[in-house]
Design an enzyme around this catalytic site. Structure first.
Site, short mmCIF file in Angstrom:
data_model
loop_
_atom_site.label_atom_id
_atom_site.label_comp_id
_atom_site.label_asym_id
_atom_site.label_seq_id
_atom_site.Cartn_x
_atom_site.Cartn_y
_atom_site.Cartn_z
N PRO A 22 -0.22 -3.31 6.68
CA PRO A 22 1.06 -3.14 7.36
C PRO A 22 2.11 -4.02 6.70
O PRO A 22 1.91 -5.23 6.53
CB PRO A 22 0.76 -3.61 8.80
N MET A 23 3.23 -3.41 6.29
CA MET A 23 4.28 -4.16 5.59
C MET A 23 5.64 -3.79 6.19
O MET A 23 6.05 -2.63 6.13
CB MET A 23 4.23 -3.87 4.09
N GLN A 75 -0.06 -1.45 14.30
CA GLN A 75 -0.13 -2.91 14.38
C GLN A 75 0.90 -3.42 15.39
O GLN A 75 2.08 -3.07 15.31
CB GLN A 75 0.12 -3.60 13.05
N CYS A 105 1.48 -12.94 10.34
CA CYS A 105 2.84 -12.98 9.82
C CYS A 105 3.45 -14.36 10.01
O CYS A 105 3.44 -14.89 11.13
CB CYS A 105 3.70 -11.92 10.50
N HIS A 176 -6.61 -12.20 5.90
CA HIS A 176 -5.75 -12.53 4.74
C HIS A 176 -6.23 -13.87 4.23
O HIS A 176 -6.13 -14.89 4.93
CB HIS A 176 -4.29 -12.59 5.18
N ASN A 216 -7.97 -9.33 2.64
CA ASN A 216 -6.62 -8.98 2.24
C ASN A 216 -6.02 -10.15 1.47
O ASN A 216 -6.37 -11.29 1.71
CB ASN A 216 -5.79 -8.67 3.51
N GLY A 217 -5.15 -9.83 0.53
CA GLY A 217 -4.45 -10.87 -0.21
C GLY A 217 -4.78 -10.88 -1.69
O GLY A 217 -5.92 -11.14 -2.06
#
Length: 342
Positions: A22-23, A75, A105, A176, A216-217
């Protein structure tokens, strides 16, 4: 739900082997429709939608999506269990296959609302949020988190965090693999500066074998993703690389990650986008709202610069239609033919 529930005749955990992160400002409904044409199996996520926006603000348009996007997850951002439960109900009613809680976030705006990465300090609250959502919806409730924030020791914080959300019924988590620094670093810097710790994520999988754990990452290729799956992780989530190089990441995902289907032709994807564009324009939309997500489709190929330029300049015109997109495609085809003739 439970992780065995089916979407398109497959368990959602199957699709979660590869997902697009999700971005905010990027993974909107147009981006997701485009990405779905490149991969039929990859799990897609919405931008983060705050529970207050849905429950108090009535911003239900944020839940709009196309049936073709499935499997697709919503999300949510929030920290109030009951408000998140109400938002989860709205998400389930809208047809999403999963509800994911953002605990990663690092932006100031998110911190001021007491959600996002700051929730790494409150695993008990996160567990309460997960429990509240699971009580009222049948779709999967998952969590996306960091390995820790600020001065926390991830080797102590992360196991406790996972233990508490597992006790609340969460069975799938995306980690992440960076700390988030809530003071002194911008959200952009938080994507690059804190060092990645993939080893810790592998340790968490060994410590919590019953959890479906995605990493993630910093993941930039399907080769890297495949190696992580082969090393024992359950899933890999890719963010910026999937957005900026969509064909490189997604066009071969079904074949290489899911062992189904064939490599997707990006030229054919552009042609398949035409009816979608026409429907969007007919409803009052603008071409650039869609094509801004397609600029990287031919990255690294002959004609990529012409494709980006023609879309960037042409799609913003008031009268811009799908012909702009097809003309840009012709420029890529011509460049490919010239390159082949050399």
């Amino acid at each position: 739900m439970k992780s065995g529930d089916l979407v398109n005749n497959k368990p959602l955990n199957y699709n979660a082997k590869l997902s697009v992160a999700p971005m905010i400002d990027w993974t909107d409904r147009h981006c997701r429709y485009f990405h779905r044409l490149l991969s039929s199996q990859t799990l897609l996520y919405t931008e983060m939608v705050t529970a207050p926006a849905l429950v108090r603000g009535g911003a239900l348009h944020l839940l709009d999506h196309s049936p073709q996007e499935h499997p697709v997850a919503l999300q949510l951002g929030g920290s109030d269990p009951q408000e998140l439960a109400q938002a989860a109900i709205l998400g389930e009613q809208a047809g999403f296959d999963e509800v994911n809680l953002n605990c990663g976030c690092p932006s100031d705006r998110v911190q001021s609302g007491t959600f996002g990465a700051v929730l790494m300090r409150e695993p008990g609250r996160v567990a309460d949020c997960v429990s509240a959502m699971r009580e009222v919806v049948d779709v999967d409730v998952t969590v996306k988190c960091r390995i820790g924030v600020d001065e926390q020791d991830p080797t102590e914080v992360l196991p406790d965090f996972l233990e508490q959300i597992r006790a609340s019924g969460c069975r799938r988590v995306i980690i992440h693999a960076r700390k988030a620094w809530l003071q002194g670093l911008s959200p952009k810097e938080n994507r690059d500066i804190p060092p990645l710790d993939y080893a810790l994520v592998y340790q968490m999988k060994a410590a919590f074998p019953d959890l479906h754990i995605s990493v993630n990452g910093g993941i930039t290729s399907l080769t890297q993703a495949r190696a992580m799956l082969d090393a024992g992780l359950d899933g890999v989530m890719i963010g910026r690389a999937a957005y900026h190089h969509p064909a490189e990441i997604l066009a071969d995902a079904d074949r290489l990650i899911f062992q189904t289907g064939q490599t997707v032709d990006p030229f054919e994807v552009v042609r398949k986008m035409v009816p979608y564009v026409e429907r969007h324009l007919a409803s009052g939309g603008r071409l650039h709202q869609i094509t801004r997500h397609m600029l990287g489709l031919f990255a690294g190929r002959p004609g990529a610069r012409s494709w980006r330029r023609m879309l960037s300049e042409g799609a913003v015109r008031k009268d811009a239609g799908p012909m702009i997109m097809l003309q840009a495609l012709e420029s890529v085809l011509s460049a490919a033919q010239e390159d082949a003739a050399v």
